[in-house]
Design a protein around this motif. Structure first.
Motif, PDB file in Angstrom:
ATOM      1  N   TRP A  55       0.661  -1.866  -0.032  1.00 51.11           N
ATOM      2  CA  TRP A  55       0.000  -0.004  -0.463  1.00 51.11           C
ATOM      3  C   TRP A  55       0.871   1.068  -0.276  1.00 51.11           C
ATOM      4  N   ASN A  59       3.786   2.138  -1.095  1.00 47.45           N
ATOM      5  CA  ASN A  59       4.665   1.641  -2.307  1.00 47.45           C
ATOM      6  C   ASN A  59       3.498   2.268  -3.182  1.00 47.45           C
ATOM      7  N   GLN A  60       2.447   1.503  -3.603  1.00 50.39           N
ATOM      8  CA  GLN A  60       1.502   2.303  -4.485  1.00 50.39           C
ATOM      9  C   GLN A  60       1.205   3.660  -4.111  1.00 50.39           C
ATOM     10  N   GLN A 119       3.912   5.802  -5.833  1.00 54.26           N
ATOM     11  CA  GLN A 119       3.438   5.827  -7.091  1.00 54.26           C
ATOM     12  C   GLN A 119       3.349   6.252  -7.441  1.00 54.26           C
ATOM     13  N   HIS A 175      10.064  -1.431  -2.137  1.00 52.27           N
ATOM     14  CA  HIS A 175       9.211  -2.372  -1.617  1.00 52.27           C
ATOM     15  C   HIS A 175       9.462  -3.454  -0.427  1.00 52.27           C
TER      16      HIS A 175
END
Length: 434
Positions: free
Chosen positions: A397, A399-400, A403, A413
């Motif tokens: 989550w 990392n997303q 991004q 990650h």
């Protein structure tokens, strides 16, 4: 009368050896050309005096204990102790002293010699071989051998199983924490011991009582009657905020025998102050991830923006940068703990609602008290590795979210995941012990 008692004790020992011999013989293959020789060797080995002589020699590889040092820390080199409850001081707090004369025995040492420990636990007329050996009974020596002197020597060998080999050793890993309660730090009496040496016999008794309450058939019927508002002849008990602490990882035998029998599980009773329950807290329904709701919290959004701005500024790759970045991620972990604690105060069982679309690992994490009324849920919570799954989802989550403005990928990650393991031990404790 005494000769009859000795003979009866011998018969009990012979029954034990016959059972073990039969188990060994059943393992021999009929097609083995050396079967007859092996069978003869086994029968000689399991003759009463031959086996007891060998066991009296091998017992030095074991130590019967009530307080195994490795339960406090698996790398501890300290000496494990044997202190029966009757030898402990009596006081008002619950401790192993309350167990009285009836307490389970534990053992540490070479697993290959555990058959000797089973022999020592053998009961006759309400007393174990170990208890008789510790009492130095001549009757036991006569049951061992017609040569009483030889029998007494074996009795002394078995009795020594409660004594540590060599001198008693301490270890900094035992974490004996003393708190100064008075004014004078040079006076021993002015300190209170906050972390006493781990008592395996007390933990085993607690585990047995709680497991019976949670999983026995009579407890299931009593719990069902309670929830249905019906009468039950069986007593209904609950243990709110129960935690399960694992000792020994995949090899619980390395800690002690009783720990192995529990599968490494050790229950901890909740000792938390009262929590404020906000009327605004609602179950997480109609969403497939708790992290969606978590990401909408204002403090989380603020911390994420600060982390994003800091990384987008392309700071120099030095220690100060790493510390700042890790501190911001640690702040997110703290927020996650608060978020989880809030949801865990919602009425238990909300995750069983058909409208709850959370993945199983998040339901197991956020609705822990459902386990008190749902045995299948409780078993899944103990057997599944949902802690790692939740930690992995959190790292993905984060990392997303980054991004959107940063070129983060697998390496980042892996770093978030590694930092979670290093910086957020409290998260793992909360997930595993909630």
């Amino acid at each position: 009368m005494q000769d009859e008692s000795v003979q009866s004790l011998r018969e009990r020992i012979s029954e034990f050896l016959a059972e073990r011999l039969e188990a060994k013989l059943s393992g021999l293959k009929d097609s083995d050309p050396k079967r007859a020789t092996k069978e003869q060797e086994l029968r000689q080995k399991f003759q009463r005096e031959a086996w007891i002589a060998d066991a009296a020699h091998r017992v030095s590889q074991l130590q019967v204990t009530t307080h195994p040092a490795k339960a406090t820390h698996p790398d501890s080199k300290a000496t494990s102790l044997y202190k029966p409850p009757c030898e402990l001081p009596d006081h008002s707090l619950v401790g192993s002293h309350v167990l009285g004369e009836e307490f389970p025995t534990d053992v540490v040492g070479n697993a290959a010699a555990l058959d000797v420990f089973k022999f020592l636990k053998l009961e006759h007329d309400g007393r174990t071989i170990l208890a008789r050996a510790l009492g130095g009974e001549t009757e036991l020596a006569r049951a061992f051998s017609d040569d009483v002197d030889k029998g007494k020597e074996w009795v002394r060998s078995f009795a020594a199983v409660t004594e540590p080999s060599g001198s008693i050793k301490a270890d900094p890993r035992l974490k004996q924490l003393y708190w100064l309660t008075e004014e004078e730090p040079t006076r021993d009496g002015d300190f209170h011991l906050l972390a006493p040496l781990y008592s395996t016999i007390l933990s085993h008794r607690i585990h047995a009582a709680i497991s019976h309450t949670r999983f026995s058939e009579e407890s299931k019927l009593a719990r069902k009657a309670y929830w249905n508002g019906e009468y039950s002849e069986c007593e209904h008990r609950e243990y709110p905020h129960l935690a399960a602490q694992k000792f020994g990882g995949s090899k619980p035998q390395n800690i002690s025998q009783l720990n192995s029998e529990r599968g490494g599980n050790n229950y901890l009773l909740g000792s938390l102050p009262p929590n404020w329950r906000s009327a605004e807290v609602r179950p997480l329904l109609h969403t497939d991830s708790a992290l969606r709701a978590f990401g909408r919290r204002s403090t989380v959004r603020q911390t994420l923006r600060e982390l994003e701005r800091f990384l987008m500024a392309n700071p120099r790759p030095n220690q100060e940068t790493r510390q700042r970045r890790d501190a911001l991620v640690a702040a997110l972990v703290d927020e996650l703990l608060v978020f989880a604690a809030t949801l865990q105060e919602v009425e238990p069982g909300w995750s069983a609602d058909p409208a709850c679309e959370l993945p199983e690992e998040e339901a197991l994490w956020l609705d822990p008290e459902r386990a008190t009324a749902d045995p299948e849920f409780a078993q899944r919570r103990e057997s599944l590795d949902w802690v790692s799954e939740v930690s992995e989802r959190f790292a993905a989550w984060l990392n997303q979210r980054l991004q959107k403005s940063l070129p983060v990928g697998d390496a980042e990650h892996a770093h978030w995941d590694a930092q979670l393991q290093r910086e957020s031990a409290a998260l793992e404790e909360a997930l595993a012990h909630a």
